[in-house]
Design a protein around this motif. Structure first.
Motif, PDB file in Angstrom:
ATOM      1  N   SER A 212       1.117  -1.062   0.180  1.00  0.00           N
ATOM      2  CA  SER A 212       0.258   0.296   0.067  1.00  0.00           C
ATOM      3  C   SER A 212       1.313   1.122   0.272  1.00  0.00           C
ATOM      4  CB  SER A 212      -1.218  -0.173   1.396  1.00  0.00           C
ATOM      5  OG  SER A 212       0.182   0.614   2.616  1.00  0.00           O
ATOM      6  N   ALA A 231       1.659  -5.385  -5.367  1.00  0.00           N
ATOM      7  CA  ALA A 231       0.719  -5.115  -5.705  1.00  0.00           C
ATOM      8  C   ALA A 231       0.560  -4.058  -6.236  1.00  0.00           C
ATOM      9  CB  ALA A 231       1.196  -4.871  -4.250  1.00  0.00           C
ATOM     10  N   HIS A 234      -0.950  -6.027  -9.503  1.00  0.00           N
ATOM     11  CA  HIS A 234      -2.898  -6.825  -9.504  1.00  0.00           C
ATOM     12  C   HIS A 234      -3.620  -5.701  -9.086  1.00  0.00           C
ATOM     13  CE1 HIS A 234      -1.627 -10.956  -9.512  1.00  0.00           C
ATOM     14  NE2 HIS A 234      -0.143 -10.565  -9.016  1.00  0.00           N
ATOM     15  N   GLN A 235      -2.666  -4.811  -7.948  1.00  0.00           N
ATOM     16  CA  GLN A 235      -4.065  -3.918  -7.832  1.00  0.00           C
ATOM     17  C   GLN A 235      -3.182  -2.218  -8.278  1.00  0.00           C
ATOM     18  OE1 GLN A 235      -4.673  -4.330  -3.442  1.00  0.00           O
ATOM     19  NE2 GLN A 235      -3.893  -5.855  -3.648  1.00  0.00           N
ATOM     20  N   ASP A 238      -4.343   1.273  -6.688  1.00  0.00           N
ATOM     21  CA  ASP A 238      -4.498   1.195  -5.208  1.00  0.00           C
ATOM     22  C   ASP A 238      -3.450   1.854  -4.837  1.00  0.00           C
ATOM     23  OD1 ASP A 238      -7.146   0.239  -4.755  1.00  0.00           O
ATOM     24  OD2 ASP A 238      -7.029  -1.736  -4.204  1.00  0.00           O
ATOM     25  N   GLY A 286      -6.771  -6.210 -12.705  1.00  0.00           N
ATOM     26  CA  GLY A 286      -6.845  -5.628 -11.160  1.00  0.00           C
ATOM     27  C   GLY A 286      -7.204  -4.707 -10.827  1.00  0.00           C
ATOM     28  N   HIS A 289      -9.959  -3.711  -8.492  1.00  0.00           N
ATOM     29  CA  HIS A 289      -9.711  -4.034  -7.545  1.00  0.00           C
ATOM     30  C   HIS A 289     -10.813  -3.460  -6.126  1.00  0.00           C
ATOM     31  CE1 HIS A 289      -7.763  -6.986  -4.168  1.00  0.00           C
ATOM     32  NE2 HIS A 289      -8.008  -6.530  -3.553  1.00  0.00           N
TER      33      HIS A 289
END
Length: 325
Positions: A212, A231, A234-235, A238, A286, A289
């Motif tokens: 994050s 991360a 896939h996201q 975010d 993603g 997501h």
């Protein structure tokens, strides 16, 4: 803005993932983050299709090329060739635990041969018009990371390297698959943080398990940079949707739907040139997501992108727009 400032947040080089389509998507969300190519071997550049291996979209800047290899002369020549492509940085892979990398005697196995790595980067620097950097692990196999990592960094500094990205896991070259090497060895952030205190003159980034922007901000209290990998893939929204705030700059888009709409003309252009939809959209599954419509978006693209055209993309977009409305 200098390249060191862009590396405050970077997207890790990931084999089979961070191709030019993935990088354009990531650049849509962040104008500031440093992007990396997939690893390209020096032998491939010397003997393969250089345009296919090295071409990229100008919008990707700042973008770094990651090379894999262990022959100083070969890496020197690959760097000389790649210089014509205008990358913003050349990075040497000393962290990948893949079997095919080990068989070529490069990647993470080079953690055991810091003098050879020093010879490699010195040869690369001799012909590179841009900074040469290294991405490494904290150690491999039976090495004690608390000893191996500072010794490795000291040797890189002696060779003239000033920027290193450190994956905060040891790599086990025998007994663990590449995927397991990204998950099973424990993360040792405190050791990487300590390296910044011991090598204050070097620009050090931490990589591994950072999921994050909030986590990235915490690391940036100590480290010069944070490198995000799985991360961000896939996201992507975010991790990258608000990334430019790390530089005090407003993000280019307000939400993931705007990014998806902005990608549409690029996808159409790709299709007109004979490309296939899934070559782009496989990196976008993603994007939504955790948001309304994410399941429908992913389903439509997963089922139709391999054989369909822009109408499939529009159908996927309608899944998101319908639920958002």
């Amino acid at each position: 803005m200098q390249i060191n400032q862009h590396s405050r947040l970077s997207c890790a080089p990931m084999m089979d993932w961070t191709d030019r389509h993935c990088r354009v998507l990531h650049r849509m969300m962040s104008r500031q983050a440093l992007l990396y190519t997939e690893m390209v071997t020096s032998a491939a550049i010397l003997h393969g299709d250089r345009r296919r291996l090295l071409d990229y979209d100008a919008v990707e800047h700042p973008v770094a090329l990651q090379l894999g290899g262990s022959d100083p002369a070969e890496l020197r020549e690959a760097t000389r060739i790649a210089a014509d492509w205008g990358y913003d940085e050349i990075n040497l892979n000393v962290g990948c635990p893949s079997d095919r990398v080990q068989s070529g005697c490069f990647g993470a196995v080079l953690m055991k041969q810091p003098d050879l790595v020093a010879d490699c980067v010195s040869a690369m620097m001799a012909v590179s018009p841009v900074e040469v950097t290294v991405k490494c692990r904290i150690g491999v196999d039976d090495q004690e990371p608390a000893d191996a990592l500072p010794a490795f960094l000291a040797r890189m500094r002696e060779a003239g390297v000033r920027r290193v990205a450190i994956h905060a896991r040891k790599a086990w070259l025998k007994g663990l698959s590449p995927r397991e090497n990204r998950l099973i060895p424990p993360l040792d952030y405190p050791l990487v943080h300590r390296m910044k205190r011991e090598f204050p003159d070097m620009h050090l980034s931490v990589n591994g398990g950072i999921g994050s922007l909030a986590e990235a901000r915490e690391h940036l209290r100590i480290m010069d940079g944070v490198m995000v990998g799985r991360a961000a893939y896939h996201q992507p929204w975010d991790l990258l949707g608000g990334a430019d705030l790390l530089w005090g700059v407003a993000p280019p888009f307000a939400d993931a739907a705007e990014v998806a709409c902005a990608m549409r003309p690029r996808i159409e252009a790709h299709l007109r040139q004979g490309g296939r939809l899934h070559q782009v959209t496989r990196h976008m599954l993603g994007l939504f997501h955790g948001r309304p419509g994410a399941r429908g978006w992913k389903r439509v693209l997963s089922e139709g992108a391999s054989s369909g055209g822009i109408e499939v993309y529009d159908a996927a977009l309608s899944q998101v727009a319908r639920l958002a409305a």
